[in-house]
Design an enzyme around this catalytic site. Structure first.
Site, PDB file in Angstrom:
ATOM      1  N   MET A  80       0.815  -1.212   0.000  1.00 23.95           N
ATOM      2  CA  MET A  80       0.000   0.000   0.000  1.00 23.95           C
ATOM      3  C   MET A  80       0.855   1.271   0.000  1.00 23.95           C
ATOM      4  O   MET A  80       2.067   1.216   0.217  1.00 23.95           O
ATOM      5  CB  MET A  80      -0.926  -0.002   1.223  1.00 23.95           C
ATOM      6  CG  MET A  80      -1.927  -1.136   1.234  1.00 23.95           C
ATOM      7  SD  MET A  80      -2.974  -1.158   2.708  1.00 23.95           S
ATOM      8  CE  MET A  80      -3.963   0.332   2.459  1.00 23.95           C
ATOM      9  N   HIS A  81       0.188   2.387  -0.242  1.00 19.95           N
ATOM     10  CA  HIS A  81       0.715   3.746  -0.027  1.00 19.95           C
ATOM     11  C   HIS A  81       1.733   4.230  -1.052  1.00 19.95           C
ATOM     12  O   HIS A  81       2.017   5.424  -1.120  1.00 19.95           O
ATOM     13  CB  HIS A  81       1.346   3.893   1.364  1.00 19.95           C
ATOM     14  CG  HIS A  81       0.549   3.341   2.487  1.00 19.95           C
ATOM     15  ND1 HIS A  81      -0.777   3.659   2.685  1.00 19.95           N
ATOM     16  CD2 HIS A  81       0.883   2.469   3.478  1.00 19.95           C
ATOM     17  CE1 HIS A  81      -1.215   3.024   3.764  1.00 19.95           C
ATOM     18  NE2 HIS A  81      -0.249   2.298   4.246  1.00 19.95           N
ATOM     19  N   ASP A 239      -2.610  -4.828   0.437  1.00 20.71           N
ATOM     20  CA  ASP A 239      -2.112  -6.113   0.915  1.00 20.71           C
ATOM     21  C   ASP A 239      -2.777  -6.588   2.203  1.00 20.71           C
ATOM     22  O   ASP A 239      -3.082  -7.779   2.361  1.00 20.71           O
ATOM     23  CB  ASP A 239      -0.592  -6.101   1.060  1.00 20.71           C
ATOM     24  CG  ASP A 239      -0.056  -4.948   1.900  1.00 20.71           C
ATOM     25  OD1 ASP A 239      -0.855  -4.161   2.461  1.00 20.71           O
ATOM     26  OD2 ASP A 239       1.175  -4.812   1.993  1.00 20.71           O
TER      27      ASP A 239
END
Length: 496
Positions: A80-81, A239
């Site tokens: 992520m991110h 995830d």
């Protein structure tokens, strides 16, 4: 006719691919690694092209002995991110800035303390953390103005794979939740956050539920991969949400604990709710509902660090074999697991690991036990905060454990007693990749809902149950543990 589904886990160090049949059985798996670049201290970047090349090579290897014409769906779960930016020709402008990149202290401080946490919570349901996407966008705007001016599309790592497969600029709500650009409660981009970051909604990917179809494989890509053109590509998930699906954690009150390099606590909710001051994340779940999630930056990595770097051994099982049930809660040593700073709930990049309470008779067993306990206490802290925000975890709720740390029986037993509930390992643990495969089954119509799919296909091992006398000992020790970080907080700022 056989039906196959492909699940992918786009991790930080490797792409893991699974071939799953309609009964949920894993037929084959492949892992393809790729490099991480650290151009400056605290920086962490990757080339999206490396992800795609790993995917292409991995698909061919995955299907080498199987009939590719039977593949019906593909689902990707991913780190992520991370910030992926494309220009007007859909070319990658610069390497992706990853979730564990630490360059955005200034931007994170600006968001939390100038814009203000209260406003961020009202805009998105969350406060800013250094790993989130919005601070990265601000960093590029401030430090790479030429690159910022070129931005036509912004996306997350797994979305780049879906874009290459389908030509669609898309994301799902669970992954978008970690951008700090999404109004998570109302499932729409926050106009206020877009203005703060100096971007517009046309730059952002179209939003989908994780189990929704976003398209079919482009003809030229299908030919390149050796797959049928009618393969369904599902939106997929971040995830942690994908791993929760793979663990069957979709119902209110359930919980999935991941003891990987970092540690996450994933807690589904029926309605949106956020914790006080954003101490834990309030995100959208892959089942169409919501979840609370916390992340401690060092979990199983604490054990690896202590055993390999300090004790000089990789035989983790041998190192812990002398720890008995009688030792649990009777240890005089405490460990703060902040080896890389900490995210939830303290949000302190200056925090560091510490052993407290060592004596002349302290043994390596005492110190190792304190490492297990320190991580368990940090997880308990986050669960308690989530309960204050309305998370309804009962003593008989399904609480699963996964990740490398879940292989340690004594660590699972410690968690059961610290959290005061049964801790249940998964029968088959393949994390986000398995969750991605299950989501693709829903998108293809094999199941009517994510919950229905997980109920039928996810299995569990015998759980670890708490023991009252150990629970009582750990309750006392946990209350002492909670006093340690506040006592050291100002010291950390001086020694950073």
């Amino acid at each position: 006719m056989k039906k196959y589904y492909i699940g992918a886990d786009l991790g930080t160090s490797a792409l893991k691919l699974l071939l799953v049949d309609g009964s949920g059985e894993i037929l084959n798996k492949v892992s393809k690694s790729y490099p991480i670049s650290f151009p400056k201290p605290g920086y962490s970047e990757q080339s999206p092209e490396d992800w795609w090349n790993a995917f292409v090579c991995g698909i061919h290897e995955l299907l080498r002995k199987y009939d590719a014409s039977c593949v019906k769906g593909i689902g990707v779960g991913g780190q992520m991110h991370g910030l992926v930016i494309l220009d007007k020709n859909d070319e990658v402008i610069r390497p992706a800035i990853l979730w564990n990149d630490g360059r955005t202290d200034k931007e994170t401080d600006y968001l939390n303390n100038v814009i203000g946490k209260e406003k961020l919570l009202s805009y998105t349901g969350n406060i800013a953390f250094a790993g989130f996407t919005a601070p990265k966008i601000l960093w590029v705007k401030e430090n790479e103005s030429e690159n910022f001016a070129k931005i036509s599309k912004i996306m997350l790592p797994k979305d780049y794979i879906n874009y290459r497969l389908t030509g669609m600029h898309c994301t799902d709500y669970s992954d978008a939740s970690g951008m700090l650009l999404l109004d998570c409660k109302n499932k729409r981009y926050s106009e206020e956050m877009l203005n703060i970051c100096g971007i517009n909604e046309n730059m952002l990917p179209k939003l989908y539920e994780s189990y929704e179809k976003v398209g079919n494989i482009l003809p030229q890509i299908a030919e390149k991969l050796g797959l049928p053109e009618n393969v369904t590509v599902v939106a997929g998930a971040g995830d942690n949400a994908a791993a929760a699906v793979g663990a069957g954690i979709t119902n209110v009150g359930e919980c999935n604990i991941s003891l990987g390099t970092s540690g996450t606590v994933f807690m589904p909710c029926e309605e949106f709710s956020s914790a006080a001051e954003g101490a834990v994340h309030a995100f959208c779940h892959a089942n169409g509902k919501y979840h609370l999630m916390s992340c401690i930056l060092s979990a199983a990595s604490c054990n690896k660090w202590f055993c390999q770097d300090i004790l000089g051994t990789s035989d983790f099982a041998a190192e812990e074999k002398n720890i008995t049930l009688d030792d649990l809660g009777n240890n005089h040593v405490y460990f703060l697991p902040y080896l890389m700073g900490e995210r939830s709930p303290i949000n302190d990049t200056d925090a560091r690991g510490a052993f407290v309470g060592m004596r002349m008779d302290t043994s390596r067993k005492d110190m190792l036990l304190s490492v297990f306990e320190g991580v368990a206490f940090a997880i308990r802290e986050n669960v308690d905060i989530a309960k204050e925000a309305g998370f309804d975890m009962k003593c008989d709720s399904l609480v699963t454990v996964c990740g490398g740390g879940a292989k340690s029986k004594i660590w699972c037993q410690i968690l059961a007693n610290v959290l005061r509930c049964t801790i249940t390992p998964l029968a088959v643990e393949e994390g986000p990749g398995y969750g991605g495969a299950l989501l693709s089954m829903v998108a293809c119509g094999a199941y009517g809902s994510v919950s229905e799919c997980t109920r039928d296909l996810v299995g569990y091992e015998t759980g670890y149950t708490p023991k009252k006398e150990i629970v009582d000992r750990y309750e006392e020790k946990y209350q002492k543990f909670r006093k340690l970080y506040p006592a050291l907080r100002d010291v950390y700022k001086e020694i950073k």
